[in-house]
Write a protein that holds these residues in place. Sequence first.
Motif, PDB file in Angstrom:
ATOM      1  N   GLN A 189       0.824  -1.190   0.000  1.00 37.94           N
ATOM      2  CA  GLN A 189       0.000   0.000   0.000  1.00 37.94           C
ATOM      3  C   GLN A 189       0.869   1.256   0.000  1.00 37.94           C
ATOM      4  N   SER A 190       0.339   2.337  -0.562  1.00 40.02           N
ATOM      5  CA  SER A 190       1.081   3.587  -0.627  1.00 40.02           C
ATOM      6  C   SER A 190       1.230   4.194   0.761  1.00 40.02           C
ATOM      7  N   LEU A 228      10.308   6.794  -5.297  1.00 38.48           N
ATOM      8  CA  LEU A 228       9.206   5.942  -5.734  1.00 38.48           C
ATOM      9  C   LEU A 228       9.535   5.347  -7.098  1.00 38.48           C
ATOM     10  N   GLU A 264       0.409  -1.630  -4.929  1.00 43.11           N
ATOM     11  CA  GLU A 264       0.008  -0.242  -5.147  1.00 43.11           C
ATOM     12  C   GLU A 264       1.192   0.706  -5.242  1.00 43.11           C
ATOM     13  N   ALA A 265       2.254   0.459  -4.467  1.00 45.24           N
ATOM     14  CA  ALA A 265       3.401   1.369  -4.453  1.00 45.24           C
ATOM     15  C   ALA A 265       4.672   0.587  -4.152  1.00 45.24           C
ATOM     16  N   ALA A 322       8.488   1.714  -2.840  1.00 46.71           N
ATOM     17  CA  ALA A 322       9.170   2.904  -2.331  1.00 46.71           C
ATOM     18  C   ALA A 322      10.459   2.539  -1.610  1.00 46.71           C
ATOM     19  N   SER A 328       2.578  -2.768   3.770  1.00 47.03           N
ATOM     20  CA  SER A 328       3.672  -2.478   2.847  1.00 47.03           C
ATOM     21  C   SER A 328       4.954  -3.134   3.350  1.00 47.03           C
ATOM     22  N   ARG A 376       1.786  12.010  -7.849  1.00 46.39           N
ATOM     23  CA  ARG A 376       0.709  11.032  -7.769  1.00 46.39           C
ATOM     24  C   ARG A 376       0.078  11.104  -6.382  1.00 46.39           C
ATOM     25  N   ALA A 416      -1.414  10.223  -2.981  1.00 43.58           N
ATOM     26  CA  ALA A 416      -1.271   9.053  -2.119  1.00 43.58           C
ATOM     27  C   ALA A 416      -2.585   8.792  -1.412  1.00 43.58           C
ATOM     28  N   ARG A 417      -2.794   7.532  -1.102  1.00 44.94           N
ATOM     29  CA  ARG A 417      -3.994   7.186  -0.344  1.00 44.94           C
ATOM     30  C   ARG A 417      -3.872   7.760   1.058  1.00 44.94           C
ATOM     31  N   CYS A 432      -3.290   8.341   4.837  1.00 42.27           N
ATOM     32  CA  CYS A 432      -2.558   7.547   5.812  1.00 42.27           C
ATOM     33  C   CYS A 432      -3.462   7.204   6.987  1.00 42.27           C
TER      34      CYS A 432
END
Length: 478
Positions: free
Chosen positions: A215-216, A262, A273-274, A276, A299, A361, A363-364, A366
């Motif tokens: 996840q981001s 990223l 999704e991400a 990093a 993540s 971009r 981000a979802r 937090c």
Amino acid sequence: MQDRCRMLQVMSIDACGKASLWQLAVDMISDMFLRSLPADDFCFHAAISACEQGGFWQQALGLVADMQLRKLNADGICWGSVLHAMKLAGREDLAQKTLERLRQRWAQPSARQVAGPIGTSMKKLAPDVVIGDGVLAVFKPAGCTSESMLERLLAKWRAGGWQGELTLVSRLDLPTSGVLPLALGGQADGPTQYLDAQYAARQVSKEYLCLAAGQSLGPRGARASIDTPLLVSRSWGERLGKRVEASAAGKQAQTKLRILELFDIPPELGGVEALALLAVRPMTGRLHQIRVHLASLGSPIVGDNAYGGCSLAGSRLFLHCRSVSLKDLSGSPFKPKYPLPEDLQRVLADLRPQSKDLEERSARPCVSQHSVRQPNTPGSRPNSAGDATPSRSGTMKRNNSMTRLPDEAPIVAEKGYCPDSPPAARPGSASSASARKQGGLLTGVMTNPQAANKKVTPLCFTHTYEKSLAEEKDKKSD
């Protein structure tokens, strides 16, 4: 019968220490002496740890003083707990003065090992070693334990004629690479005690680099703090070792992170999704802390098979300790650094040609600082509260605490009381003031073991301790 009573008492003190019930732990130690049951180092360590978590430095200092009266070993870890309690209580100035006095004591020649100097020929045997006063750092590659790394270095130097000792003061996981500090001396020598005190007082700063996929966590440059407690639950066997999970029943743990870069998602990581690259600083030293904290956010670290991480071709666990910052026995900063090893650099090189600028971009959102109920994920089942719990496949629990920090906020330790400490028990509170009126051990007064008729004779230490620091300062100014 007496041995059985003592064993039960020791187990009770240990349980009180883990539950932060410092007053009950101290009372149990006093009760052991009244019943002629000897209390050992372990009992005092548990009680000191309980005092530390609430910021009750006077009580912790009193326990250390009582250990010294009873000829018990008040080591660097005990003193580090006292220093951390001082810091939590807002007495960081007193903590620094106390640490300086300890440094001067442990820097004496009588507290050091008798060994020859580390000459140029021995440095050539280990060219990557960084040496300070009473401390050194070596690069630990992935795939070997910290203990085996210590043995390799000792074997090389002893073959060159050096007869000294080296001691581990911290460890890196088997698949983790990076800086490994070692004390120049045995377990009881001054250099080891000084480093142990710094680690226990949380005055050692470490920075890791890791690659997280899932996840981001935010845009590039974003910072966050993860404050989810961690619990060692069970063993996964000899190969994987102990398992750690995010749990409200665990110990306080804090990790701060910053997103450095990223990447586009490669085909083999479909569904992620991400991806990093993170700079991570553990503010506490729990087992598998970084790995479990990131996995609890959905993540996990690339290559972390134990906690649900995905894999890239040719990549092992992408976790590297880049730097450590502490003080050596001369009081000078000791900051060894080791860059990413070649295998991890190749992983990033393969990702960068196809990466795009993802800074803009969105981000979802937090996770807030309070626990948030997450939707159930595939492979998990809802518990009674509706949260996702680990399935047999190893999916991590997803309720956690993460706080977004301002972009300009530095990643440093924060002041304040331990969140596990109830407000009513903190120094200066109404309940604390009323408790002091009752006298006894709660006021920072310890029991004299030589008291006649087994009566408690108070031995005051707090006032005289601060007074001695002031007198020492006046002498230096004169």
